[in-house]
Design an enzyme around this catalytic site. Structure first.
Site, short mmCIF file in Angstrom:
data_model
loop_
_atom_site.label_atom_id
_atom_site.label_comp_id
_atom_site.label_asym_id
_atom_site.label_seq_id
_atom_site.Cartn_x
_atom_site.Cartn_y
_atom_site.Cartn_z
N HIS A 91 0.83 -1.20 0.00
CA HIS A 91 0.00 0.00 0.00
C HIS A 91 0.88 1.26 0.00
CE1 HIS A 91 -3.75 2.23 1.16
NE2 HIS A 91 -2.89 3.05 1.72
N GLU A 92 1.82 1.32 0.92
CA GLU A 92 2.68 2.50 1.02
C GLU A 92 3.58 2.62 -0.21
OE1 GLU A 92 1.90 4.61 3.18
OE2 GLU A 92 0.75 3.35 4.55
N HIS A 118 1.87 4.79 -2.71
CA HIS A 118 2.11 6.20 -2.41
C HIS A 118 3.52 6.61 -2.83
CE1 HIS A 118 -1.59 7.01 -0.27
NE2 HIS A 118 -1.37 6.11 0.67
N GLU A 125 -4.39 8.28 -2.75
CA GLU A 125 -4.93 7.00 -2.25
C GLU A 125 -5.24 6.07 -3.42
OE1 GLU A 125 -5.29 5.03 1.25
OE2 GLU A 125 -4.78 7.15 1.07
#
Lengths: 495, 495
Positions: free
Chosen positions: A260-261, A264, A290
């Protein structure tokens, strides 16, 4: 030339914010306890300076003059973003900013213990003060921008997004999501999932996380992976610092958290280098940000193709287990289970958590409800969306998130907007690259990265969000792709 | 009140320097390669601001006015230190500071490769430019302070120290050191030392280092231990960051390196809390700082008592070996061997390295010699002091240190002054605490710490260096304690 002076001022701010960002990262990952007061004071001092030099009167003079100057297309876009940031910066008197920062710090600090104690009455007292100040903030911002009060706050995170639009997409979601959740649960009842057997050492989990980051194109010469109690993606575009936390009983959370990160991080690592330091080179919005983390986590990493590629590496690192069979991993990572806690929620129930917060915070800021009404509304909506009872359980109910404690009202919609954008991007890529699932299964993300780089990352803030969405996908935000994605994966057992 | 305004300005500078210090630490320990340009720009921006706000005209107005105000004793000491810092800050025109920073960066950068290539001709070209600018700096500082040119530079690191004094103590040293080195070598010839057998894992070495830090009173809630290619003690007094480097063939260097930096760290961690942010709360001088690192490394850690305490822990961590016999460890850690490289030198030969550099840099700054004379002087002095030949070997001769590459002339004496102060402190403690060796052997450093805390750490810069030395030890700097220490340990086999 005034444009030049403006852009030099923002370059200077960029340098200062670099130091603030690294100091903030260090505070969360490296700093020993007794360093905190000195760090907080140092950060406050430089933040104050940044506020002063970005709201100094000469800056507005330059802005007015620059609007008369002949600028390139890109400079015009930068000027638009400069103006947006300056407008937000000057909206509030320093006394309000200070009062908010104090009330927020007090509320958040007390909340950490009050949450453990399930002490709603104690929390509500501080929260009222925070809400009162946020309402003042919203009024001032509304006055300046001509927006409604809630929209004026949401605009900080989602420039150009309005609650009318959020209502439209959430209204759609509200129609079909509760049913879908029920159907998926019924269908998944018959699944027999083998749980991986721990312990999984931190060293091995880190190795797996780094393998995934590498696979997903993270540039380790321009970033790091570390540990913090609340995972985040920080640092600066030239040096992106992402964090995770490890639980030796299970590697699932750290793995998906890191992925997930990484979404980003890739956005930040691939913002246009030539423009770094200028507002136009910043990420477009929190929702678009996001959309990158959720693209990597939900669209790619929880897919059958990706997990089939990852399974051998998981076995290599932790040793073979029946649970590491690709189909079993897929069932594990797509299990749907309504729960009380947002951050633990699966992809299908997550939007319900967001909708209920959105409804409450909007009504709160617009003055339609008061702090004391929150628990009943929470309970009613949890019942309606997820069939769960939170009566009296404040700590796993309306006291679970940090957002409201420091007055970050208007942020929650970004999570679900991001999920919708992510589904829309993936749909688009599927159209343009019919072989995409094969590529993912082979661990080849080259063409996907290229698409994201061209349509999202390199675009930074040169376009407005609607323009960006239109150019990237050929249409406006369309929540039907998100629905289609969830139905394909969770009802039809595809992807 | 002008004093108040001055001290607020320094508080502000302290906050900014906190961020610079953490950013610098991060650069050396954590930062990935591609982050460097952005980091350098960010640090330069804030450093520039610090220079501007500490040399702004109002600051000098405050200073003049404050000198007329009624101040406490402590405020007067602070004002004296403020004045000293401001005088140094305003001595140089910004153009010279910039030229020096550019020439220094260029010379240092090229030196990294030139040293490997033994390319004296290439290096000399850049060094001439650096020397030229340092001479300009020295002239300006000399003009302002009334000191000689070299003294005006040394005053930056050793406030109040003059080359007349350095000449006095080095003159003494020069009389007996070469003989002592010879005698010790003759005596040590018959020693049979058992070498520890590696490999020693980084994890285990770190464990040993942390054990030693704990034993020596390092506060881990207010600091950290990390890795960097050049060990240093950085961070801020509230959060002291020390570093080491590991070589899996030998743990001796990392252990003694960590202990050395722990001495610096305890000084920083115990500066007077109530005054932090003000110049008077800073460490007294580089020589006094070095007296703390060398006190911990040379006076405590290389003693027979300390090594007898540490030996069981070394065996516990690495497994038992004959080499870990306390007497064998002691012989290992007190072995004297003249060598070409300063940073690898033992306690006895180290001052010879410093003296020869001092003589050369002083003559260079005073204009008595030119850059092209350095190699011959180096060769002559190495022969005289250590009986070694460096002819043609520039990379292990006059090109080995980083100090001159960026113009840090005047720093070298601090190392040997520190060694002398350290011996003087230990002598004093022995007089006041006859049981001190027993305490060290039991790993009890409580009373030693208390002495240092009271006489050095808490004194910060409230006293001048001569006052500090007088109050702490009852007399002025007296190099005979250093001689006595070396003779006791290396000739008479005591301590």
């Amino acid at each position: 030339m005034s444009y030049q002076q403006l852009s030099e001022r923002f370059q200077q701010l960029h340098h200062y914010r670099h130091l603030l960002s690294i100091a903030g990262w260090d505070q969360a990952t490296m700093m020993p306890a007794k360093g905190n007061d000195a760090r907080a004071n140092a950060i406050a001092e430089l933040s104050g300076l940044c506020h002063r030099i970005s709201t100094a009167s000469e800056v507005y003079d330059w802005l007015n003059a620059a609007e008369q100057e002949t600028l390139t297309h890109e400079q015009q876009a930068n000027l638009r973003e400069i103006k947006r940031q300056l407008t937000h910066a000057q909206a509030l008197p320093e006394s309000l900013v200070l009062a908010q920062s104090k009330a927020g710090a007090k509320c958040e600090h007390a909340w950490r213990q009050q949450r453990i104690d399930n002490d709603w009455a104690g929390f509500a007292k501080n929260l009222k003060e925070v809400v009162q100040l946020s309402r003042e903030e919203a009024s001032l911002r509304a006055e300046q921008t001509g927006l409604s009060r809630y929209d004026a706050l949401m605009d900080l995170y989602e420039p150009g997004m309005r609650s009318a639009e959020v209502d439209r997409v959430f209204g759609d979601l509200r129609q079909w999501l509760p049913d879908l959740i029920q159907q998926v649960q019924t269908q998944q009842k018959s699944q027999v999932i083998t749980q991986p057997q721990g312990p999984f050492s931190i060293e091995q989990q880190k190795q797996l996380g780094q393998y995934a980051m590498q696979l997903l194109g993270f540039d380790f010469d321009a970033g790091r992976l570390d540990v913090s109690s609340h995972p985040f993606c920080g640092g600066v575009p030239e040096d992106v610092r992402l964090t995770t936390r490890y639980n030796t009983d299970s590697f699932a959370e750290s793995l998906m958290g890191v992925i997930h990160e990484t979404g980003h991080a890739r956005y930040e690592q691939n913002l246009p280098k030539n423009w770094l330091g200028q507002p136009v080179a910043e990420a477009r919005s929190m929702g678009i940000h996001e959309s990158q983390s959720l693209f990597f986590e939900m669209q790619i990493a929880r897919s059958r193709s990706f997990l089939s590629h990852l399974a051998p590496e998981i076995s290599r690192i932790f040793g073979a287990q029946a649970a590491f069979d690709p189909e079993n991993l897929y069932q594990l990572y797509t299990r749907v289970e309504p729960g009380l806690i947002r951050v633990d929620a699966d992809e299908v129930t997550y939007p319900a958590h967001v909708m209920l917060r959105y409804e409450i915070e909007q009504a709160l800021i617009e003055g339609q409800i008061e702090v004391e009404h929150i628990p009943d509304l929470w309970q009613a909506n949890m019942q309606r969306y997820l069939g769960l009872n939170t009566a009296g359980n404040y700590k796993d109910g309306c006291m679970q998130d940090i957002h409201w404690t420091d007055g970050s009202f208007g942020y929650f919609p970004s999570y679900t907007l991001g999920a919708m954008y992510a589904a829309q991007w993936f749909h688009c890529i599927q159209q343009q690259l019919p072989q995409v699932e094969n590529q993912i299964a082979q661990g080849d993300l080259g063409q996907i990265s290229q698409w994201l780089n061209q349509h999202i990352w390199q675009q930074a803030s040169f376009l407005t969000t609607p323009e960006l969405v239109q150019q990237a996908s050929g249409e406006a935000l369309n929540p039907s792709y998100f629905r289609q994605h969830l139905e394909n994966r969770y009802l039809h057992n595809l992807r």
